[in-house]
Design a protein around this motif. Structure first.
Motif, PDB file in Angstrom:
ATOM      1  N   LEU A 169       0.857  -1.182   0.000  1.00  0.00           N
ATOM      2  CA  LEU A 169       0.000   0.000   0.000  1.00  0.00           C
ATOM      3  C   LEU A 169       0.894   1.233   0.000  1.00  0.00           C
ATOM      4  N   ALA A 170       0.745   2.065  -1.013  1.00  0.00           N
ATOM      5  CA  ALA A 170       1.457   3.343  -1.084  1.00  0.00           C
ATOM      6  C   ALA A 170       0.523   4.398  -0.501  1.00  0.00           C
ATOM      7  N   VAL A 171       0.947   5.048   0.573  1.00  0.00           N
ATOM      8  CA  VAL A 171       0.087   5.972   1.310  1.00  0.00           C
ATOM      9  C   VAL A 171       0.672   7.378   1.214  1.00  0.00           C
ATOM     10  N   MET A 172      -0.178   8.299   0.734  1.00  0.00           N
ATOM     11  CA  MET A 172       0.230   9.694   0.575  1.00  0.00           C
ATOM     12  C   MET A 172      -0.698  10.586   1.393  1.00  0.00           C
ATOM     13  N   GLY A 173      -0.144  11.663   1.923  1.00  0.00           N
ATOM     14  CA  GLY A 173      -0.963  12.655   2.614  1.00  0.00           C
ATOM     15  C   GLY A 173      -1.800  13.427   1.612  1.00  0.00           C
ATOM     16  N   ALA A 213       3.667   7.418  -7.038  1.00  0.00           N
ATOM     17  CA  ALA A 213       4.279   6.529  -6.046  1.00  0.00           C
ATOM     18  C   ALA A 213       3.962   5.074  -6.376  1.00  0.00           C
ATOM     19  N   ALA A 214       2.716   4.792  -6.725  1.00  0.00           N
ATOM     20  CA  ALA A 214       2.314   3.426  -7.080  1.00  0.00           C
ATOM     21  C   ALA A 214       3.052   2.951  -8.328  1.00  0.00           C
ATOM     22  N   TRP A 260      -2.854   3.777  -2.708  1.00  0.00           N
ATOM     23  CA  TRP A 260      -2.879   2.896  -3.868  1.00  0.00           C
ATOM     24  C   TRP A 260      -2.364   1.541  -3.448  1.00  0.00           C
ATOM     25  N   SER A 261      -2.991   0.502  -3.986  1.00  0.00           N
ATOM     26  CA  SER A 261      -2.615  -0.881  -3.711  1.00  0.00           C
ATOM     27  C   SER A 261      -1.885  -1.456  -4.920  1.00  0.00           C
TER      28      SER A 261
END
Length: 177
Positions: free
Chosen positions: A71-75, A88-89, A128-129
């Motif tokens: 999991l790509a995690v963005m603020g 990022a994904a 995003w996964s």
């Protein structure tokens, strides 16, 4: 003979490998139980399941396809957070493809990358996964030969149970016999 990969070892290898490739991530951890605000951008890794593959090693181990997710995690504070999350994904997809993470494993194959809105704990972030599969061998063999020992020989041993009386076969030649 390999002892097979343990899932703890697998998670740690992927975590460290991803940290080294995506140095812009502020954290790479196992799938979270979120209790605090996340420092983003960050990533979470998870093995979601596995299934045995057709050809098995036949030594008490199990060859499987691991189904994994990053999991790509963005603020969401930046105005470009959606684009940042997709970028990022995409970056993570590229670096995951064909990686073995320093393990005795077949190269990873990216299956998909999609927006992820399934985890309510991550609703305050753009996530995003990235899903991938990887063939690995897990478990312990039923018989672990001592690879370093090889064939050892004792000639007229006094004590057959004393390992010191046995020597590598290479130490013997026709003059010793």
């Amino acid at each position: 003979m390999s002892k097979g990969i343990h899932l703890t070892e697998y998670h740690e290898a992927v975590r460290l490998w991803l940290k080294s490739k995506a140095t812009w991530l502020k954290g790479v951890e196992y799938y979270p139980e979120i209790t605090d605000t996340l420092e983003t951008p960050c990533a979470f890794i998870s093995v979601m399941g596995w299934e045995p593959v057709g050809e098995q090693p036949g030594n008490g181990q199990l060859a499987v396809n691991l189904h994994c997710e990053v999991l790509a995690v963005m603020g969401v504070k930046e105005s470009t957070y959606q684009l940042d999350a997709r970028n990022a994904a995409m970056f993570i997809s590229v670096v995951l493809q064909d990686a073995n993470f320093g393990l005795k494993a077949m190269p990873a194959k990216v299956v998909s990358a999609d927006p992820d809105a399934l985890d309510p704990e991550l609703d305050a972030y753009s996530v995003w996964s990235i899903k991938y599969v990887q063939k690995v061998t897990i478990g312990m063999p039923t018989l672990e030969p001592d690879e370093e020992r090889g064939i050892r020989l004792a000639v007229n041993p006094v004590n057959m149970d004393d390992p010191a009386e046995y020597h590598p076969l290479e130490d013997f030649n026709e003059t010793n016999a």
